[in-house]
Write a protein that holds these residues in place. Structure first.
Motif, short mmCIF file in Angstrom:
data_model
loop_
_atom_site.label_atom_id
_atom_site.label_comp_id
_atom_site.label_asym_id
_atom_site.label_seq_id
_atom_site.Cartn_x
_atom_site.Cartn_y
_atom_site.Cartn_z
N PRO A 198 13.69 -10.25 7.12
CA PRO A 198 14.32 -9.68 5.91
C PRO A 198 13.96 -10.42 4.62
CG PRO A 198 15.97 -10.29 7.58
CD PRO A 198 14.65 -10.62 8.15
N PHE A 199 13.50 -11.68 4.77
CA PHE A 199 13.07 -12.44 3.59
C PHE A 199 12.08 -11.60 2.75
CE2 PHE A 199 9.96 -15.25 1.53
CZ PHE A 199 10.80 -16.12 0.83
N TRP A 200 11.22 -10.85 3.47
CA TRP A 200 10.20 -10.01 2.81
C TRP A 200 10.84 -8.65 2.54
CZ3 TRP A 200 6.56 -13.10 1.30
CH2 TRP A 200 6.30 -14.25 2.05
N LYS A 201 11.39 -8.51 1.34
CA LYS A 201 12.25 -7.37 1.05
C LYS A 201 11.47 -6.06 0.93
CE LYS A 201 14.27 -6.27 -2.90
NZ LYS A 201 14.81 -6.55 -4.21
N LYS A 202 10.38 -6.12 0.18
CA LYS A 202 9.61 -4.88 -0.06
C LYS A 202 8.18 -5.08 0.39
CE LYS A 202 9.56 -2.37 -4.07
NZ LYS A 202 9.79 -2.28 -5.54
N LYS A 203 7.63 -4.07 1.05
CA LYS A 203 6.24 -4.17 1.54
C LYS A 203 5.49 -2.87 1.26
CE LYS A 203 8.31 -5.89 5.05
NZ LYS A 203 8.78 -6.00 6.41
N GLU A 204 4.29 -2.99 0.75
CA GLU A 204 3.46 -1.80 0.51
C GLU A 204 2.04 -2.11 0.98
OE1 GLU A 204 4.40 1.02 -0.95
OE2 GLU A 204 6.20 0.52 -2.10
N ILE A 205 1.42 -1.09 1.59
CA ILE A 205 0.01 -1.24 1.96
C ILE A 205 -0.78 -0.20 1.16
CG2 ILE A 205 -1.68 -0.98 3.82
CD1 ILE A 205 -0.07 -3.07 4.98
N TYR A 206 -1.89 -0.61 0.58
CA TYR A 206 -2.75 0.32 -0.15
C TYR A 206 -4.14 0.36 0.46
CZ TYR A 206 0.90 -0.39 -3.65
OH TYR A 206 2.10 -0.49 -4.29
N ASN A 207 -4.79 1.53 0.34
CA ASN A 207 -6.13 1.68 0.92
C ASN A 207 -7.22 1.30 -0.07
OD1 ASN A 207 -4.82 2.71 3.09
ND2 ASN A 207 -5.60 4.79 2.89
N ASP A 208 -8.38 0.96 0.49
CA ASP A 208 -9.56 0.78 -0.37
C ASP A 208 -10.26 2.13 -0.53
OD1 ASP A 208 -11.02 1.25 1.94
OD2 ASP A 208 -11.51 -0.86 2.28
N TRP A 209 -11.43 2.14 -1.18
CA TRP A 209 -12.11 3.41 -1.44
C TRP A 209 -12.61 4.09 -0.16
CZ3 TRP A 209 -14.62 0.06 -5.61
CH2 TRP A 209 -13.91 0.17 -6.81
N SER A 210 -12.76 3.34 0.92
CA SER A 210 -13.19 3.97 2.18
C SER A 210 -12.00 4.49 2.97
CB SER A 210 -13.93 2.97 3.07
OG SER A 210 -14.72 2.12 2.33
N GLY A 211 -10.80 4.35 2.43
CA GLY A 211 -9.61 4.84 3.13
C GLY A 211 -9.07 3.83 4.13
N HIS A 212 -9.55 2.59 4.11
CA HIS A 212 -9.03 1.56 5.01
C HIS A 212 -7.84 0.86 4.36
CE1 HIS A 212 -13.32 1.42 6.63
NE2 HIS A 212 -12.56 1.93 7.58
N PRO A 213 -6.76 0.60 5.16
CA PRO A 213 -5.66 -0.19 4.61
C PRO A 213 -6.21 -1.58 4.28
CG PRO A 213 -5.36 0.18 6.97
CD PRO A 213 -6.55 0.98 6.56
N ARG A 214 -6.17 -1.98 3.04
CA ARG A 214 -6.90 -3.19 2.63
C ARG A 214 -6.07 -4.15 1.79
NH1 ARG A 214 -11.35 -5.25 4.68
NH2 ARG A 214 -12.33 -3.19 4.71
N PHE A 215 -4.96 -3.64 1.21
CA PHE A 215 -4.18 -4.50 0.31
C PHE A 215 -2.73 -4.47 0.76
CE2 PHE A 215 -7.55 -2.26 -2.00
CZ PHE A 215 -8.43 -3.33 -2.11
N PHE A 216 -2.13 -5.66 0.82
CA PHE A 216 -0.77 -5.81 1.31
C PHE A 216 0.04 -6.49 0.21
CE2 PHE A 216 1.88 -8.04 4.85
CZ PHE A 216 2.82 -7.04 4.80
N PHE A 217 1.01 -5.75 -0.37
CA PHE A 217 1.81 -6.27 -1.46
C PHE A 217 3.25 -6.47 -0.97
CE2 PHE A 217 -0.61 -4.91 -5.58
CZ PHE A 217 -1.77 -5.39 -5.05
#
Ligand code: SAM
Ligand code: GLN
Length: 221
Positions: A198-217
């Protein structure tokens, strides 16, 4: 001739354009990737949501050529930016890049967060750590294998640096701090599992231009 010997172009020319910066590139640093430019763009969007940046701190762990941290400093001159790397040679390149681009940042040499002064806490933490597994490393192209091993390989599984970061970075984050990571194309599930407390309250994953999940915020309370 050098390219025929699998030397990457940037190691031959000694430079690379990254997010509007001219960066010196030597064999001691990873060649910044275009995916990482997307990461920088997204980080800049996130930081833009803040009205006041004076007194706020941004940390780039494993800075290599300085690509991420220096781009962020250029976008937000008021932000205090810290660059760290365990490689003294890489940090030398990052230092030169800060000078040539006239960017005033702070450098620390050492393992992950260890070199930071006791009590230091940051508002923003970014990292593109080594995330390739030892097995996947075997099948990389010859030109990629010319890059520093410690810039690419994150232990047996590729997740070892993240496993350490998840534990070690907690005590270096201010309230409501945000973390921005680049990840391997097949690591989304493992990383959501790893950062599941729960320490990590919010999580988002974004894709790169090839559609691969590449960024974790991530964001904390
Ligand atoms: N940030 C640069 C970029 O995005 O182009 C370079 C990223 S490269 C994938 C990873 C960097 O992390 C390398 O410069 C390497 O020396 C550094 N590194 C690897 N393990 C580290 C550790 N345990 N502590 C600090 N730096 C580390
Ligand atoms: N994106 C790089 C590659 O595919 C790997 C960089 C890293 O491990 N962070 O070669």
């Amino acid at each position: 001739k050098k390219m025929a010997e699998n030397d990457p172009l940037e190691y031959i020319t000694g430079c690379s354009d990254f997010s509007g910066l001219k960066l010196l590139i030597t064999k001691d640093v990873l060649i910044p990737r275009s995916e990482t430019e997307i990461l920088v763009e997204k980080i800049i969007q996130e930081i833009s949501l803040n009205k006041e940046l004076k007194g706020k701190t941004f940390l780039d762990i494993g800075t290599g050529s300085g690509a991420i941290g220096l781009s962020v400093k250029k976008a937000f001159p008021d932000l205090q930016v810290i660059l760290t790397d365990q490689s003294e040679k890489a940090l030398k390149v990052a230092r030169k890049n800060a000078q040539s681009n006239k960017l005033d940042v702070i450098f620390f040499l050492g393992e992950l967060l260890e070199p930071l002064p006791i009590g230091e806490r940051v508002d923003f933490l970014a990292s593109n750590p080594p995330y390739i597994s030892k097995k996947a490393y075997q099948s990389l192209e010859k030109s990629v294998k010319k890059e520093p091993f410690q810039a690419l390989v994150g232990g047996e599984t590729g997740l070892e640096v993240y496993e350490r970061l998840e534990k070690e970075c907690r005590s270096y984050l201010k309230k409501q701090a945000k973390c921005f990571f680049e990840i391997g194309f097949d690591q989304k599930k493992s990383l959501l599992n790893l950062f599941s407390e729960p320490f990590w309250k919010k999580k988002e994953i974004y894709n790169d231009w090839s559609g691969h999940p590449r960024f974790f915020f991530l964001e904390i309370e």
